[in-house]
Structures are given as structure tokens and as C-alpha cells.
Design an enzyme around this catalytic site. Structure first.
Site, PDB file in Angstrom:
ATOM      1  N   GLN A   1      30.673  -0.344  29.864  1.00 49.32           N
ATOM      2  CA  GLN A   1      29.471  -1.437  28.759  1.00 49.32           C
ATOM      3  C   GLN A   1      28.085  -0.782  29.305  1.00 49.32           C
ATOM      4  OE1 GLN A   1      30.060  -2.068  25.646  1.00 49.32           O
ATOM      5  NE2 GLN A   1      32.257  -3.166  26.150  1.00 49.32           N
TER       6      GLN A   1
ATOM      7  N   TYR B   1      44.071  -0.825  25.082  1.00 45.24           N
ATOM      8  CA  TYR B   1      42.436  -0.001  25.109  1.00 45.24           C
ATOM      9  C   TYR B   1      42.027  -0.391  26.146  1.00 45.24           C
ATOM     10  CZ  TYR B   1      43.445   0.673  19.978  1.00 45.24           C
ATOM     11  OH  TYR B   1      43.928   1.255  19.152  1.00 45.24           O
TER      12      TYR B   1
ATOM     13  N   GLU C   1      46.024   2.361  28.222  1.00 45.83           N
ATOM     14  CA  GLU C   1      44.817   3.615  27.965  1.00 45.83           C
ATOM     15  C   GLU C   1      45.382   4.449  28.415  1.00 45.83           C
ATOM     16  OE1 GLU C   1      41.974   5.009  28.135  1.00 45.83           O
ATOM     17  OE2 GLU C   1      41.327   2.955  27.912  1.00 45.83           O
TER      18      GLU C   1
ATOM     19  N   ASP D   1      40.018  -3.758  22.403  1.00 43.22           N
ATOM     20  CA  ASP D   1      38.958  -3.010  22.539  1.00 43.22           C
ATOM     21  C   ASP D   1      38.602  -2.227  22.210  1.00 43.22           C
ATOM     22  OD1 ASP D   1      36.439  -2.903  23.637  1.00 43.22           O
ATOM     23  OD2 ASP D   1      36.040  -2.696  24.904  1.00 43.22           O
TER      24      ASP D   1
ATOM     25  N   CYS E   1      33.534  -2.991  17.765  1.00 44.64           N
ATOM     26  CA  CYS E   1      31.939  -2.520  18.386  1.00 44.64           C
ATOM     27  C   CYS E   1      31.266  -1.889  17.186  1.00 44.64           C
ATOM     28  CB  CYS E   1      31.736  -1.599  19.005  1.00 44.64           C
ATOM     29  SG  CYS E   1      32.751  -0.253  18.605  1.00 44.64           S
TER      30      CYS E   1
END
Length: 413
Positions: free
Chosen positions: A235, A267, A291, A343, A370
Site C-alpha cells: 500500500q 488476492y 495470491e 482485496d 479500490c
């Protein structure tokens, strides 16, 4: 190509579209206007008239400014500069910070209403910056900046919606260490891209030049350290990892949580959110982090090593979700008791992930988003599959840009 390209038109903007442009109408046609604020009268130069349904334009003069207009936080992006020479990456930088958050909330509310038929009030919450000053003015939060090499070898950001490199004197959104180490005045022909990053463990900043081999850095969140590649995903806002960890912990309904269930972190990256779940629910937690990036899963395995029940799987989330249909009877029961954290990237998770996931019937789903439009689309997919949006928070992880983060909890109807 139409005949309006490059022409200047006078328009009044009405609302903010997702993507950071204001919406106006010109002779009945929708025009998306960059660098304007809803409620303004501006002169805009048409940059794209190739679509039947809408045009794009750049503000060149503001005739009637909004009371929320401010001097741009990035002088090079100011409205009095030629649009072709304005750097991208701070498309809300001319708007009062509190009003930026109102606009972002509006975009999220509108997307949920239009795409998911969900009516919600949303308040976009501010995050602390790296200093009291940066908290107050929304600057000084980026721990990573990616610059490109121009024809003259100078480094800079791309212009908005273009691959033209713009020379800039500073990087106001970056944390101090990144600002100090950014080689803005040097020439680096052939480097391609240069990323300046300031990890939270260690001093100063480091440069990653071109397709350099990844180096492992460490990032601290609260009392915990994470291994991550300097070229890998982390991030960007200095306060985002801790803020998102806390938001995910709060989003989980403890009454629906079973530490022994087949809990999932999709994710999962290097394990940030799986660790947040582990820190909230203790050493006995079982959770599988999925992932597709192999380097990230190697790091996740180390970052989650203290939880014996944590497993890390290298797979595309779509294929993993498809595989849930083959679960045994016992596994199915553990999936039905599970909490799923996901995410996804900006494009959202989509039906290919959410339909098989919902068919497995987890107790609750915590979705970190996001992109408000992709999120709203996915809210509709989940509703169709029997999951309704319960709690929702919105976080200002990207001040002075149009981006906003949302954290939603879904439960079975």
C-alpha cells in the site's frame, strides 16, 4: 476524427464522474472535463471527439470558480499551465480537501445506487499523513513514486492521460524521504522507469531502476514486520497498511467468525490482511491466503509463519474459486462457516470469482475495494448470489486523486 478536436468550448459542470473528470453538456452532448469542479463555468479545450456518446476536454480557463477551488498542490498541474504540460497523478489537487472527500463519497453512493440498487450514506474518512502539516493539507503520504525517462533523459511523471514525460520541480504527495532522494534534476537516459521508495523499516529511500531484480525490504505495521519485494505490491499511503488492517478487523462480525473454519484471504499479496485477521482472532486461526504472484506468496509464507493454521497458495484467484466446487463434505462444512477477506485489483473480483465463492456459502465476506464502480458491480453480483452489503466504510487512501478505498461486509441473506 471529428472537427471539434482542439476547439475551445464554454460549459457548466454539474457533477463528478468516476475517474476524476467533471460532467458537462455541450449542445446536448456529454463532455467529461478534466481539472474542473462541479458547479463551475469553464472554457475547456476538446481533446477527444471520436466517441458518439461523449467528448473529453481539458479546462483552460475558469470563468466562474467553485468556492471549493484552491491553488493546485502541485504547481506544475495548475490550471493556468497548458494542459499538455500538466503532470497526472493529482487530479483532485485543485479542490479543497474536505470537498474532495464529499465528491468521492458521492461517486461511491451513485455507483452503488445505479449498479447495485443499494442506497447508502457514505462518509469518506481521512487518514493521518506523515507529519501534522501533511495530515492537514493531504500531502506527504506517498511512500512510492514511479518516474519515467523523457527523450532528454530527464525524469518525471507522465502527463495526465498520456505517455509524455513532464519535468517537475517537486513531488508534493511524496513523503519527505522520497522527495529528498528523487533524482528530478538528473539525466538518466535508458533507465526506462525509476521508482523511489521509502520503506518503513530502515533509513531514507531507495531507487529501483528499470527492470532491476527485486530486493527484499521490510515494512512495519504496528508491532509486526512484513517482508516484501521493493518491486512488489505494498500500500502506497504511509498510514494505509495499519488503517486497512484495523478496518478489516472491525469489518469482521465476531459472532459469525469461526477460527477453525476454512477462512480465506484472496488476492492476499504478502499476507497483510491475513495477519490482521490473525492478530484479532489469535494463534489458533486457520486461514488460506491465495495470491498469483509467486514472490509474494514466498514472502507471505514467512510473514504468516507464526500461525500454524495459515497456508499460502500460489494460484489465480479465479481458478482457486472454481476449485471450491470440488470440496469434500467436511471441507464444505468448514467453508460454510468461513470468513472470506478479499482485496482484488482495480478491475474488481467479478462474477468468475464471486459466483463460485458465494456458492460455497461462507458466513461472511469482507471486500476491500479500490475502485467504486467495480465494487458496485460486484455488490450486484453478490446480491444476486444471496449476499447483502451489511457494513460499509470508505477511506481516503489517496488524497488529491480521485481514488477512494471501500471496505464492505457481506452476509448471507
Amino acid at each position: 476524427m471529428g472537427d471539434m478536436q482542439g476547439r475551445e468550448i464554454e460549459v457548466e459542470t454539474t457533477n463528478m464522474a468516476h475517474g476524476g473528470e467533471s460532467v458537462a453538456r455541450y449542445e446536448g452532448r456529454v463532455v467529461f472535463v478534466a481539472d474542473a469542479i462541479p458547479g463551475e463555468k469553464v472554457v475547456a479545450r476538446v481533446t477527444d471527439d471520436t466517441k458518439k456518446s461523449f467528448w473529453r476536454a481539458d479546462t483552460v480557463r475558469v470563468l466562474e470558480p467553485s468556492p471549493h477551488r484552491r491553488a493546485h498542490v502541485w504547481p506544475e498541474a495548475s490550471v493556468d499551465r497548458d494542459p499538455a504540460g500538466r503532470p497526472g497523478g493529482a487530479d483532485y489537487g485543485h479542490i479543497d480537501l474536505a470537498f474532495q472527500r464529499d465528491l468521492k463519497a458521492g461517486v461511491l453512493v451513485d455507483a452503488l445506487s445505479r449498479m447495485a440498487k443499494v442506497e447508502r450514506e457514505v462518509v469518506v474518512e481521512a487518514l493521518p499523513g506523515s507529519t501534522p502539516e501533511s495530515t492537514a493539507d493531504g500531502t506527504g503520504w506517498r511512500t512510492r513514486e514511479r518516474l519515467h525517462v523523457g527523450d532528454d533523459g530527464r525524469l518525471g511523471p507522465y502527463a495526465a492521460r498520456s505517455h509524455r514525460v513532464i519535468a517537475v520541480a517537486g513531488l508534493p504527495l511524496a513523503v519527505d524521504a522520497v522527495r529528498e532522494h528523487a533524482p528530478l534534476s538528473e539525466r538518466m537516459p535508458g533507465a526506462g522507469t525509476v521508482t523511489i521508495l521509502a520503506p518503513s523499516v530502515g533509513e531514507g529511500a531507495r531507487l529501483v531502476i528499470g527492470a532491476q531484480k527485486p530486493t527484499v525490504i521490510r515494512e512495519r505495521v504496528g508491532d509486526r514486520e512484513f517482508r516484501v519485494d521493493d518491486t512488489g505490491f505494498w500500500q502506497v499511503h504511509t498510514a494505509a497498511p495499519a488503517t486497512l488492517s484495523a478496518a478489516v478487523q472491525d469489518a469482521i462480525d465476531p459472532d459469525l467468525f469461526d477460527p477453525k473454519a476454512a477462512n480465506l484471504d484472496l488476492y492476499g499479496g504478502v499476507g497483510l490482511l491475513a495477519a490482521a485477521v490473525g492478530d484479532r482472532f489469535g494463534a489458533g486461526l486457520r486461514i488460506t491466503s491465495v495470491e498469483s504472484d509467486e514472490r509474494a506468496t514466498e514472502h507471505a509464507a514467512e510473514n504468516l509463519a507464526e500461525w500454524l493454521g495459515a497456508a499460502v497458495v500460489t494460484a489465480r484467484v479465479e481458478s482457486f474459486a472454481r476449485g471450491l466446487a470440488d470440496a469434500s463434505v467436511t471441507e464444505r462444512a468448514r467453508l460454510a462457516a468461513a470468513t472470506v477477506v478479499l482485496d482484488p485489483p482495480r478491475s474488481g473480483a467479478g462474477a468468475a470469482v464471486l459466483e463460485p465463492l458465494a456458492a460455497a456459502g461462507p458466513a461472511q465476506i469482507v471486500y476491500v475495494a479500490c475502485d467504486p464502480v467495480a465494487f458496485a458491480r460486484d455488490v450486484a453480483v453478490l446480491a444476486q448470489a444471496g449476499y447483502e452489503l451489511d457494513r460499509l466504510r470508505a477511506l481516503d487512501l489517496f488524497p488529491h486523486t480521485h481514488h477512494v478505498e471501500a471496505v464492505g461486509t457481506f452476509r448471507r441473506r
